[in-house]
Design an enzyme around this catalytic site. Structure first.
Site, PDB file in Angstrom:
ATOM      1  N   TYR B 150       0.832  -1.208   0.000  1.00  0.00           N
ATOM      2  CA  TYR B 150       0.000   0.000   0.000  1.00  0.00           C
ATOM      3  C   TYR B 150       0.874   1.269   0.000  1.00  0.00           C
ATOM      4  CZ  TYR B 150      -3.207   3.445   2.106  1.00  0.00           C
ATOM      5  OH  TYR B 150      -3.945   4.568   2.397  1.00  0.00           O
ATOM      6  N   ASP B 235      -2.636  -6.325   8.615  1.00  0.00           N
ATOM      7  CA  ASP B 235      -3.617  -5.366   8.127  1.00  0.00           C
ATOM      8  C   ASP B 235      -4.702  -6.179   7.426  1.00  0.00           C
ATOM      9  OD1 ASP B 235      -5.030  -3.687   6.429  1.00  0.00           O
ATOM     10  OD2 ASP B 235      -3.308  -2.444   5.924  1.00  0.00           O
ATOM     11  N   ILE B 237      -7.849  -5.125   6.640  1.00  0.00           N
ATOM     12  CA  ILE B 237      -8.967  -4.212   6.366  1.00  0.00           C
ATOM     13  C   ILE B 237      -9.802  -4.606   5.140  1.00  0.00           C
ATOM     14  CG2 ILE B 237      -7.740  -2.269   7.451  1.00  0.00           C
ATOM     15  CD1 ILE B 237      -7.412  -1.056   4.659  1.00  0.00           C
ATOM     16  N   LYS B 273     -13.352  -0.306   3.977  1.00  0.00           N
ATOM     17  CA  LYS B 273     -13.435  -1.156   2.785  1.00  0.00           C
ATOM     18  C   LYS B 273     -14.552  -2.184   2.929  1.00  0.00           C
ATOM     19  CE  LYS B 273      -9.729   1.029   1.664  1.00  0.00           C
ATOM     20  NZ  LYS B 273      -9.803   2.168   0.736  1.00  0.00           N
TER      21      LYS B 273
END
Lengths: 487, 487
Positions: B150, B235, B237, B273
């Site tokens: 990211y 992570d 998400i 998300k």
């Protein structure tokens, strides 16, 4: 107590340097363990350590009922849900920034105007204050802070940034007003200690004093920071709590009147106190420095305001009629509540610093100290918390340099609860002043006893008087300690 | 351009080290300057750089209409307004933490359960990621990051914390899967450079790959961090964006299956998300380490979630029937949209990494590079942005080590807009592949031309086909660049 998992963490997480191990937060713990409720727990601790503005919610609730389209979670407003829920532009909703800028001007009586392009969002005043420190100072740099000051500055300004707070001593002798000499002394001390001073932060209206800064002092101070070429951060989060004259003078007015480098001027704002909305986490950084605006906006990504909340507030604060009514009624209610409380204290001989703003008073309990030290203050505080069952905050937690002062909040309760609090204070003062007089007699040092007068009717503040319930059935259960983000 | 007011600021504010000067953010600027609209600006830039989940809002909107009491800003819910607006306990509303913990378990198919006491709030995943870095590492310490990764990790993890990101190279040869060797190499390189490695952060499902981590790799990785005694931040998400098998394996399941020191395990979560609510700024830190939970909670004061938003989400996520329906319908819609898009690309010979999750695909444009370098990639990207008018994100901004890959988002648009995008891609590929073939012929290096096939009907993706308006009248005006907090 050592928690599990301490190894291999950061220095921040391994140390206890977070600033929350202060008596200020300790008092909340006492409240949370035994919260007062007029019927369910009438002997519990009354919360007077929380600077909440609970007096004018009816006005907001009425507005909500009349404006269902202001929420994206109503049938009337839901068609905006998708776009608002998706909105994550860190500039914020244009209508939110416009409304906040206009509101800030309105709160300052229209004597200053604010540019929506300079409105930067942050996670409450807590987030806004830290964010400004990250923009203005490096680890190890110093920031001057007149004290007594807000206890959580230690966390907000210092903890993660590594900035050093350099307290500028204010004294009761001149009602804790800031003087040029004390500023110069603090600056000089820092220079001697090889600390680079990057700025000065002031709270105006003051927390904990409840006073506003007079124009002459303010001009002196702006001249001081301008001469030294250091930053001035003005924490103006209590702007709309000014309930009587002298009116608030904002830094935004001062810089119109005297010459100074505007790149050095920054404001922290919030709706937590002025609108009584701490849960909404509306923090604002307003800087006159383009570079700071640009950097702060990037940093705002770490603590943006929920777009649901932005949208709602944009509608409400754009209603000028409502805003006008809210501001005037809120000030009136604060004045009434303040007067009721201070008169009650006066009747038992307790004095407070004269104030015109804030959600609290700065109460002078020096006559009740068994000894004029911070140990004496702490002893007194423990009795007030433990026996009188009032959570008030001792001056030491505000970095006050003189023992015996306490901050007492008055706007987070209804009148009945306040009467109960005053009743407890009365009983305590009777009993304590007798004791203090005795101690002082024994010590033959009776010169400081102020002769507390006890002239009011004992009926007036009887705890057994019937009162409506203070907490609604929707009150969230009190949680474990150190809880609130900002007060 | 040097902004006014640069002098005497912090090093952070004086430098351009904020991580936003990446092509990833540049692309948004292009979109914002000329945003596509089917009727008002049909030749504008189509936003495919934004990982937004816009496909299932109808379900939420229906729920809102049926549950007006879930909002404190409705006549039905307003009696809770005062208490919720005042609620600033940094533990969060108990009902919010319970609902989020249950939702996290549900998203992971009930194969893991989460303790509400470990749910810590933060300002979006952006705030949650930074907060964990502050807890786990000191300035100068290193964190391993498999890449491509990211782009905003540079801002979120590194900018204000001073933590160094150490990229672990993943390669197209094995579909960018993480290997033990690459981890060991990166760790060893750090050791040689005298960098103290404090942890490893992975995104699962991956951004930008859209893949989930297989169990064997995951176990290898947990064993790796456990052996080295370094932290693992997962992570997660994009957990609920898994739209087909293999199913998501969360770290919360792995640690049930193999032995490891749980004090080293931490999860970043968010509803941006999975529920398509980036504006609501719901970031969650979930740590198995008591000390980290305690420290993170204190830090959460800098980016709490609006209590208005907590209250609403607590209601919605507590509705188990709704959650079940939302999760299954959302996955189905993502699968359909993904398939429509990848099939459209396949028809013009463009391949993507096979994926089962995410709101984007990892598109392989290596055949279209005029030269197989990052300059070549950037040239191609400029054409795609400037001429094809699609904001896609080049692999270099994801720290991909091989040129020619692009992340393309597909879930932030309706089907008509997607058809227009595919139509533009078709035209471009026809024209570009001819040109590339010519260039390569001229260079006598035609060996890498992949023979793009162009077999579909030109009618199908005609830009002039009528389509409903993509933006509602409530769409906020696009703002200047670098705007979104997280994508």
């Amino acid at each position: 107590m050592e928690l599990k998992g301490s190894s291999n963490l950061s220095t921040l997480a391994s140390s206890n340097d977070h600033g929350e191990n202060s008596l200020y937060f300790e008092g909340w713990k006492a409240y949370d363990n035994d919260p007062f409720h007029p019927s369910r727990n009438p002997k519990g601790v009354i919360q007077m350590g929380l600077a909440e503005n609970q007096l004018s919610f009816e006005l907001i609730e009425d507005w909500i009922k009349k404006n269902p389209q202001a929420s994206i979670c109503t049938p009337e407003g839901v068609q905006a849900f998708k776009d608002i829920a998706n909105f994550q532009d860190y500039h914020g909703l244009p209508q939110f920034r416009n409304a906040v800028a206009k509101f800030m001007g309105r709160v300052r009586g229209g004597r200053a105007s604010f540019d929506p392009e300079r409105i930067v969002m942050a996670g409450g005043a807590t987030g806004a204050s830290e964010l400004l420190m990250f923009c203005l100072a490096d680890r190890g740099d110093g920031f001057l802070v007149p004290s007594p000051c807000y206890p959580a500055f230690d966390r907000d300004l210092r903890w993660r940034t590594g900035v050093q707070l350099l307290h500028v001593e204010c004294k009761s002798g001149n009602n804790f007003q800031l003087t040029k000499q004390s500023l110069e002394d603090a600056y000089e001390n820092a220079r001697k200690a090889n600390i680079k001073v990057k700025g000065l932060i002031i709270a105006n209206p003051s927390n904990p004093l409840g006073t506003t800064m007079d124009k002459a002092t303010f001009k002196m101070l702006v001249k001081f920071i301008n001469d030294k070429k250091i930053h001035l951060v003005c924490d103006e989060i209590y702007s709309a709590t000014v309930f009587r004259g002298p009116r608030l003078v904002s830094v935004s007015e001062i810089i119109e009147e005297i010459e100074c480098d505007r790149d050095l001027i920054h404001i922290v704002y919030s709706l937590s106190k002025d609108m009584g909305l701490p849960g909404f986490r509306v923090g604002i950084v307003y800087s006159y420095n383009d570079k700071v605006v640009s950097c702060a906006r990037k940093m705002s990504s770490f603590g943006l305001i929920s777009s649901q909340t932005q949208y709602f507030l944009a509608s409400m604060l754009s209603d000028e009629e409502f805003v006008g009514k809210y501001l005037s009624e809120s000030a009136m209610k604060l004045a009434n509540q303040h007067d009721l409380f201070t008169r009650g204290l006066e009747e038992v001989g307790i004095k407070c610093l004269e104030s015109n703003a804030g959600l609290y008073v700065w109460m002078d309990l020096r006559p009740l100290l068994k000894e004029a030290t911070f140990e004496g203050e702490m002893d007194l505080w423990r009795v007030i918390i433990g026996d009188v069952k009032l959570n008030v905050s001792p001056g030491s937690s505000f970095h006050c340099h003189e023992p015996g002062w306490f901050r007492v909040c008055f706007a987070n309760m209804d009148i009945n609860t306040m009467r109960i609090a005053l009743g407890r204070i009365r009983k305590f003062v009777v009993q304590e002043s007798d004791q203090v007089l005795q101690v002082k007699k024994q010590k033959r040092t009776s010169k400081r006893s102020h002769g507390l007068t006890l002239s009011f009717s004992s009926q007036m503040y009887d705890e057994t008087c019937s009162s409506p319930r203070m907490l609604s059935p929707h009150t969230p259960l009190p949680q474990s300690p150190l809880l609130r983000a900002r007060t």
